[in-house]
Design an enzyme around this catalytic site. Structure first.
Site, PDB file in Angstrom:
ATOM      1  N   GLU A  31      42.830  23.613  18.753  1.00 30.49           N
ATOM      2  CA  GLU A  31      41.943  23.846  19.952  1.00 30.49           C
ATOM      3  C   GLU A  31      43.043  25.379  20.412  1.00 30.49           C
ATOM      4  O   GLU A  31      42.732  25.819  21.571  1.00 30.49           O
ATOM      5  CB  GLU A  31      43.044  23.011  20.638  1.00 30.49           C
ATOM      6  CG  GLU A  31      42.021  21.478  20.540  1.00 30.49           C
ATOM      7  CD  GLU A  31      40.550  21.601  20.484  1.00 30.49           C
ATOM      8  OE1 GLU A  31      40.369  22.070  21.873  1.00 30.49           O
ATOM      9  OE2 GLU A  31      39.801  21.076  19.895  1.00 30.49           O
ATOM     10  N   ASP A  61      38.467  27.645  13.849  1.00 30.81           N
ATOM     11  CA  ASP A  61      38.797  27.384  12.222  1.00 30.81           C
ATOM     12  C   ASP A  61      39.265  27.921  12.101  1.00 30.81           C
ATOM     13  O   ASP A  61      40.487  27.839  11.332  1.00 30.81           O
ATOM     14  CB  ASP A  61      37.249  27.455  11.853  1.00 30.81           C
ATOM     15  CG  ASP A  61      37.045  25.175  11.899  1.00 30.81           C
ATOM     16  OD1 ASP A  61      37.686  24.867  12.742  1.00 30.81           O
ATOM     17  OD2 ASP A  61      36.197  24.708  11.442  1.00 30.81           O
TER      18      ASP A  61
HETATM   19 ZN   LIG Z   1      36.663  23.320  18.188  1.00 33.28          ZN
END
Ligand SMILES: [Zn+2]
Length: 411
Positions: A277, A358
């Site tokens: 996030e 990611d």
């Molecule tokens: Zn995401």
């Protein structure tokens, strides 16, 4: 072009949209039983995998039922002159154009919500219940509905009333004022969503001092990120499914973790989800999405302004005089192929952003805890591990689990 042609274009769009969705769903369903790729073999225990197969099939069949029902309902409404009928009811109550539009949309929305409530009731209390996801009580279910209606009446009604008022004094230039209004509204919503809207539905409590908070703060420090607003939300009030999200920006930015997520994941896995996030935030995805949203809204409103004064739109739905609210319905459907395309582009971009987030988590916190958290979250929501590529392309805002794990394992 005649009003009749516009009417049949609208019907064609509704049918085409339905068919495309059904084909994609069917393609996807054909791959439910595919052999699992080696990377995903440890996501489920055997018994759980069988349960996930059953869940996917149940959801697929239920989807066919609900979308067929709503197509039949919509077509019947169009062919039987439903919009003209509701318009006549609204006009028999008042002469005020703004009130007519509010009553018109009020009847349509509440009417369609009541007709579809048996389906959402069945989905929550039969399907989700059967697979052990449902935690919602009947009281919460109906309270949610009523709160949703009230919120829609206040926010949706307020915005609609203002837009029609702009149309009354500015004519076709109304779109500039409407654009300004919606822009301000979406920025305020983005900033204060957690403070204004979430409390109507959920309880949020600051994350207590402890190992988890210490670990999160230690991580935030290594990446130079102020993260003092971490909240736990009682998602378990409705479902066992887990989630985490980021909202607001500047001094209002905060992380919200579902209590179900905190229960299901190890501390490092939670930090990994947060690192993802934080990646979205650092890579400016949140601001970018808001900006793109504002641009597409402007484009849509501008396009609307070109057509809204044409009697064709209203006449296509069986109403003789030009009226903003009838035109809006017709335009909404005529515009949907364009919004499908913009939606598709946004999905492509969103999947790129997910890889970037990611990768950010991988670089700053390592890939192992994120991989194991993604696997656990997939397994706990009985999610589909073998989606069809076409289905991913059209519907997925995130890459598939397999794609994400492959990417995270890259050196
Ligand atoms: Zn995401």
């Amino acid at each position: 072009m005649t009003a009749e042609t516009v009417f049949y274009i609208i019907i064609a769009i509704l049918l085409l949209d339905f068919i495309v969705d059904q084909v994609l769903d069917a393609l996807n369903a054909k791959h439910f039983e595919d052999k699992l790729p080696a990377e995903l073999e440890d996501v489920y225990e055997d018994k759980e995998y069988e349960r996930s197969q059953a869940y996917k099939k149940t959801r697929y069949k239920f989807g066919i039922l609900t979308s067929s029902f709503s197509l039949i309902l919509t077509l019947a409404f169009f062919f039987l002159g439903g919009f003209a009928w509701v318009d006549a009811i609204a006009k028999s109550i008042t002469d005020n154009l703004i009130l007519i539009a509010l009553i018109f949309f009020g009847i349509i929305m509440i009417g369609s919500d009541i007709l579809t409530t048996p389906f959402s009731y069945y989905s929550t209390f039969v399907i989700e219940e059967k697979f052990g996801f449902n935690k919602t009580t009947k009281k919460t279910f109906f309270l949610d509905k009523i709160k949703g209606w009230l919120m829609m009446a206040v926010l949706g009604g307020g915005i609609l009333a203002l837009i029609i008022w702009f149309y009354q004094f500015a004519g076709d230039n109304f779109w500039i004022y409407a654009w300004a209004l919606i822009t301000v509204f979406s920025i305020v919503m983005n900033m204060f969503y957690s403070k204004l809207i979430v409390p109507l539905f959920n309880k949020q409590t600051p994350l207590e001092e402890g190992i988890l908070r210490t670990k999160i703060e230690a991580y935030a420090k290594t990446v130079g990120f102020t993260l003092d607003k971490i909240f736990i939300i009682d998602g378990s009030k409705r479902s066992t499914k887990a989630n985490a999200y980021f909202s607001g920006f500047g001094s209002e930015k905060r992380i919200t973790l579902f209590d179900t997520l905190v229960n299901d994941l190890e501390e490092d896995e939670i930090v990994a989800v947060l690192a993802h996030e934080v990646g979205h935030y650092k890579k400016k995805h949140i601001i970018f999405n808001l900006f793109v949203g504002i641009i597409t809204t402007g484009f849509t409103l501008w396009l609307l302004s070109l057509f809204i004064s044409s009697p064709l739109l209203s006449q296509a739905l069986g109403v003789e005089e030009v009226s903003f609210h009838i035109g809006l319905i017709a335009f909404g459907i005529l515009y949907s192929p364009i919004s499908e395309i913009t939606g598709l582009l946004m999905n492509i971009l969103s999947r790129k952003f997910e890889y970037q987030a990611d990768n950010y988590a991988k670089e700053t916190f390592g890939s192992a805890p994120l991989i194991s958290s993604l696997k656990k979250l997939s397994s706990n929501s009985l999610s589909n591990l073998t989606p069809h590529p076409a289905y991913i392309f059209f519907h997925y805002s995130h890459p598939s689990l397999l794609q994400r794990i492959k990417n995270l394992k890259l050196k």
